[in-house]
Design a protein around this motif. Structure first.
Motif, PDB file in Angstrom:
ATOM      1  N   GLY A   1      54.453   4.440 -10.510  1.00 57.80           N
ATOM      2  CA  GLY A   1      54.431   2.984 -10.526  1.00 57.80           C
ATOM      3  C   GLY A   1      55.147   2.419 -11.739  1.00 57.80           C
ATOM      4  N   PRO A   2      55.428   1.107 -11.731  1.00 54.78           N
ATOM      5  CA  PRO A   2      56.143   0.486 -12.854  1.00 54.78           C
ATOM      6  C   PRO A   2      55.420   0.641 -14.184  1.00 54.78           C
ATOM      7  N   VAL A   3      54.091   0.528 -14.183  1.00 53.39           N
ATOM      8  CA  VAL A   3      53.346   0.616 -15.443  1.00 53.39           C
ATOM      9  C   VAL A   3      53.510   1.998 -16.060  1.00 53.39           C
ATOM     10  N   ARG A   4      53.392   3.035 -15.228  1.00 52.27           N
ATOM     11  CA  ARG A   4      53.540   4.395 -15.754  1.00 52.27           C
ATOM     12  C   ARG A   4      54.970   4.647 -16.210  1.00 52.27           C
ATOM     13  N   ILE A   5      55.934   4.152 -15.469  1.00 47.85           N
ATOM     14  CA  ILE A   5      57.333   4.357 -15.864  1.00 47.85           C
ATOM     15  C   ILE A   5      57.620   3.661 -17.191  1.00 47.85           C
ATOM     16  N   VAL A   6      57.089   2.436 -17.354  1.00 47.88           N
ATOM     17  CA  VAL A   6      57.357   1.672 -18.575  1.00 47.88           C
ATOM     18  C   VAL A   6      56.729   2.342 -19.792  1.00 47.88           C
ATOM     19  N   PHE A   7      55.438   2.684 -19.681  1.00 45.36           N
ATOM     20  CA  PHE A   7      54.715   3.149 -20.864  1.00 45.36           C
ATOM     21  C   PHE A   7      54.766   4.663 -21.062  1.00 45.36           C
ATOM     22  N   ALA A   8      54.952   5.428 -19.998  1.00 42.32           N
ATOM     23  CA  ALA A   8      54.950   6.883 -20.139  1.00 42.32           C
ATOM     24  C   ALA A   8      56.339   7.496 -20.108  1.00 42.32           C
ATOM     25  N   GLU A   9      57.317   6.804 -19.527  1.00 41.66           N
ATOM     26  CA  GLU A   9      58.653   7.376 -19.403  1.00 41.66           C
ATOM     27  C   GLU A   9      59.667   6.710 -20.334  1.00 41.66           C
ATOM     28  N   ILE A  10      59.757   5.373 -20.287  1.00 42.38           N
ATOM     29  CA  ILE A  10      60.806   4.687 -21.054  1.00 42.38           C
ATOM     30  C   ILE A  10      60.378   4.446 -22.496  1.00 42.38           C
ATOM     31  N   LEU A  11      59.154   3.958 -22.703  1.00 39.66           N
ATOM     32  CA  LEU A  11      58.722   3.582 -24.041  1.00 39.66           C
ATOM     33  C   LEU A  11      58.824   4.719 -25.059  1.00 39.66           C
ATOM     34  N   PRO A  12      58.404   5.962 -24.730  1.00 41.94           N
ATOM     35  CA  PRO A  12      58.564   7.034 -25.735  1.00 41.94           C
ATOM     36  C   PRO A  12      60.008   7.248 -26.169  1.00 41.94           C
ATOM     37  N   ASN A  13      60.968   7.033 -25.266  1.00 44.96           N
ATOM     38  CA  ASN A  13      62.372   7.190 -25.617  1.00 44.96           C
ATOM     39  C   ASN A  13      62.912   5.992 -26.392  1.00 44.96           C
ATOM     40  N   ALA A  14      62.220   4.865 -26.322  1.00 42.91           N
ATOM     41  CA  ALA A  14      62.650   3.663 -27.048  1.00 42.91           C
ATOM     42  C   ALA A  14      61.925   3.495 -28.373  1.00 42.91           C
ATOM     43  N   LEU A  15      61.010   4.413 -28.692  1.00 45.05           N
ATOM     44  CA  LEU A  15      60.179   4.244 -29.878  1.00 45.05           C
ATOM     45  C   LEU A  15      60.905   4.345 -31.219  1.00 45.05           C
ATOM     46  N   PRO A  16      61.882   5.249 -31.394  1.00 37.06           N
ATOM     47  CA  PRO A  16      62.464   5.407 -32.742  1.00 37.06           C
ATOM     48  C   PRO A  16      62.904   4.112 -33.401  1.00 37.06           C
ATOM     49  N   PRO A  17      63.734   3.263 -32.779  1.00 36.34           N
ATOM     50  CA  PRO A  17      64.106   2.021 -33.471  1.00 36.34           C
ATOM     51  C   PRO A  17      62.930   1.063 -33.644  1.00 36.34           C
ATOM     52  N   ILE A  18      61.960   1.118 -32.742  1.00 35.22           N
ATOM     53  CA  ILE A  18      60.790   0.246 -32.861  1.00 35.22           C
ATOM     54  C   ILE A  18      59.946   0.667 -34.058  1.00 35.22           C
TER      55      ILE A  18
ATOM     56  N   THR B   1      55.032 -15.196 -35.531  1.00 41.26           N
ATOM     57  CA  THR B   1      56.411 -15.512 -35.903  1.00 41.26           C
ATOM     58  C   THR B   1      57.312 -14.282 -35.981  1.00 41.26           C
ATOM     59  N   SER B   2      56.728 -13.082 -35.922  1.00 39.88           N
ATOM     60  CA  SER B   2      57.531 -11.865 -36.079  1.00 39.88           C
ATOM     61  C   SER B   2      57.791 -11.111 -34.779  1.00 39.88           C
ATOM     62  N   TRP B   3      57.085 -11.449 -33.705  1.00 41.67           N
ATOM     63  CA  TRP B   3      57.234 -10.679 -32.472  1.00 41.67           C
ATOM     64  C   TRP B   3      58.612 -10.806 -31.813  1.00 41.67           C
ATOM     65  N   PRO B   4      59.353 -11.923 -31.941  1.00 45.61           N
ATOM     66  CA  PRO B   4      60.646 -11.996 -31.240  1.00 45.61           C
ATOM     67  C   PRO B   4      61.639 -10.911 -31.655  1.00 45.61           C
ATOM     68  N   ILE B   5      61.585 -10.460 -32.902  1.00 42.15           N
ATOM     69  CA  ILE B   5      62.496  -9.399 -33.335  1.00 42.15           C
ATOM     70  C   ILE B   5      62.240  -8.126 -32.543  1.00 42.15           C
ATOM     71  N   VAL B   6      60.960  -7.761 -32.411  1.00 43.14           N
ATOM     72  CA  VAL B   6      60.606  -6.559 -31.651  1.00 43.14           C
ATOM     73  C   VAL B   6      60.914  -6.749 -30.177  1.00 43.14           C
ATOM     74  N   ALA B   7      60.641  -7.938 -29.661  1.00 45.26           N
ATOM     75  CA  ALA B   7      60.886  -8.191 -28.239  1.00 45.26           C
ATOM     76  C   ALA B   7      62.365  -8.042 -27.902  1.00 45.26           C
ATOM     77  N   ARG B   8      63.222  -8.574 -28.739  1.00 42.77           N
ATOM     78  CA  ARG B   8      64.661  -8.477 -28.478  1.00 42.77           C
ATOM     79  C   ARG B   8      65.133  -7.031 -28.536  1.00 42.77           C
ATOM     80  N   LEU B   9      64.637  -6.274 -29.525  1.00 47.30           N
ATOM     81  CA  LEU B   9      65.015  -4.866 -29.641  1.00 47.30           C
ATOM     82  C   LEU B   9      64.503  -4.058 -28.460  1.00 47.30           C
ATOM     83  N   THR B  10      63.236  -4.262 -28.093  1.00 47.42           N
ATOM     84  CA  THR B  10      62.655  -3.531 -26.970  1.00 47.42           C
ATOM     85  C   THR B  10      63.358  -3.872 -25.672  1.00 47.42           C
TER      86      THR B  10
END
Length: 305
Positions: free
Chosen positions: A206-223, A175-184
Motif C-alpha cells: 500500500g501507499p503508506v508502506r511504500i512511503v514509510f518503509a521503502e522510499i523514506l529510508p532512502n531519502a533519510l541522509p539529507p533529511i 516556522t522551520s518545517w517548510p525547509i524539510v518539506a521542500r527537501l523531502t
C-alpha cells in the motif's frame, strides 16, 4: 539523489524487496566508520557532549533557582571561588545561568527540530509521492510559508500564544518545517519511480508502506543532515526571542542573559560574552556534526568505501 547499487539489487527479486524496508546493512556501518574517522565531526560531537553534560548536571550542581540573588552584584569571573563565572547586576550566579540555560536551549532546539521534521516530512512525502494536484497544492502552501519572513512570523506566533517554552518550541517548529518539506518533496519525486518502488507496488504494498518503509529510508541522509542545522537554528531563534524579551520569563536562557547584560556592556562585558560564547559553541558543534553527517552519508563517498 539516486539509489545506491545495493538498493537496485533489492529490486531484482521479490524476496529481496521484502527486506527493502531498511537501508542495506553495510551502509550504516560504513557511515558510522566514516563519521568516527572525521576529526571535525568528532570535535563537534565532543563540544556538544560538554554542553549536554552541563545541561544534565545543572539540577545537581545548581539545585537552587538560577534566577535567585545569591551574592554581591558584579563579581567578576575568578574573583570568588564560589562563583567561578561571577555574578550579574542582581547578584545572580552566571555559572548557574549558563548550566540551566543549556537545558533550555537544547530542549527548545531538539524539540522544535523534531516538530518541524514531523510536519515537514509528512507534508513533503505526501506531495512528492502523490504528485498531480495534491503536489501542486501542497507545493504552493510550502512556497507561501517559505516566502514569509520566518522570524517575524515567529515573533507574531509567540506574542499571540504568550511566551512559554512549549509555545516557543511549537512556534519555531511551525516556522522551520517548510525547509524539510521542500527537501523531502524533492527526494520523493526523484525516488517514487525507481525500480525498487515499482517492485514494491507489484507485490501489492500500500501507499503508506511504500512511503514509510521503502522510499523514506532512502531519502533519510539529507533529511538527517538538515535536522542538525534545524537544531542549531532553533537555539539561535530561542536566544533571539529571549534577547528581545519574548522568552519564557520563568526560566533563564542564554539569550535573556545577553539581553540583561547589554545594559552594562562597557563595565561588565563578561555578562554578555560568556553566554554569547556558549551559544557560539553549541551552534558550532551542531554545524560540525552536520558537516560530518553530510560527509558520512554522501552516496558518492559510500560508493567509494
Amino acid at each position: 539523489m539516486t539509489s545506491s547499487p545495493m538498493t537496485l539489487r533489492f529490486a531484482d527479486s521479490p524476496s529481496a524487496t521484502d527486506r527493502a524496508a531498511a537501508l542495506p546493512a553495510p551502509a550504516p556501518r560504513r557511515a558510522s566508520r566514516a563519521f568516527l574517522r572525521n576529526p571535525t565531526a568528532l570535535s563537534g560531537l565532543a563540544i556538544l557532549g560538554l554542553v549536554a553534560a552541563a545541561a544534565l548536571a545543572a539540577p545537581f550542581a545548581y539545585p537552587d533557582d538560577p534566577l535567585g540573588m545569591v551574592a554581591q552584584p558584579f563579581l567578576w569571573p575568578g574573583q570568588d571561588p564560589a562563583y567561578p563565572l561571577g555574578t550579574d547586576s542582581l547578584g545572580r550566579d552566571v555559572a548557574a545561568g549558563i548550566a540551566h540555560g543549556a537545558r533550555v536551549s537544547l530542549l527548545v532546539g531538539f524539540a522544535a527540530a523534531a516538530t518541524g521534521l514531523a510536519v515537514g516530512v509528512l507534508v513533503g512525502a505526501t506531495a512528492g509521492y502523490a504528485g498531480g494536484r495534491i503536489d501542486r497544492a501542497l507545493g504552493r502552501v510550502i512556497a507561501l510559508f517559505q516566502t514569509s519572513p520566518a522570524f517575524i512570523l515567529l515573533v507574531v506566533l509567540v506574542a499571540i500564544a504568550q511566551p512559554s517554552i512549549p509555545a516557543i518550541t511549537l512556534a519555531i517548529g511551525a516556522t522551520s518545517w517548510p525547509i524539510v518539506a521542500r527537501l523531502t518533496r524533492a527526494e520523493f519525486r526523484s525516488l517514487r519511480e525507481k525500480d525498487f518502488v515499482t517492485a514494491a507496488r507489484g507485490l501489492g504494498y500500500g501507499p503508506v508502506r511504500i512511503v514509510f518503509a521503502e522510499i523514506l529510508p532512502n531519502a533519510l541522509p539529507p533529511i538527517v543532515v538538515t535536522a542538525s542545522v534545524m537544531v542549531a537554528s532553533g537555539i539561535l531563534m530561542e536566544s533571539a526571542l529571549s534577547f528581545r524579551g519574548l522568552g519564557d520569563p520563568n526560566v533563564v536562557s542564554w539569550g535573556s542573559m545577553i539581553g540583561s547584560g547589554r545594559e552594562v556592556l562597557r563595565s561588565a562585558w563578561y555578562l554578555t560574552a560568556i553566554p554569547g560564547v556558549a551559544i557560539v559553541l553549541a551552534v558550532l558543534a551542531l554545524n560540525l556534526v552536520g558537516d560530518g553527517l553530510n560527509d558520512a552519508l554522501n552516496p558518492r563517498l559510500a560508493g567509494e568505501a
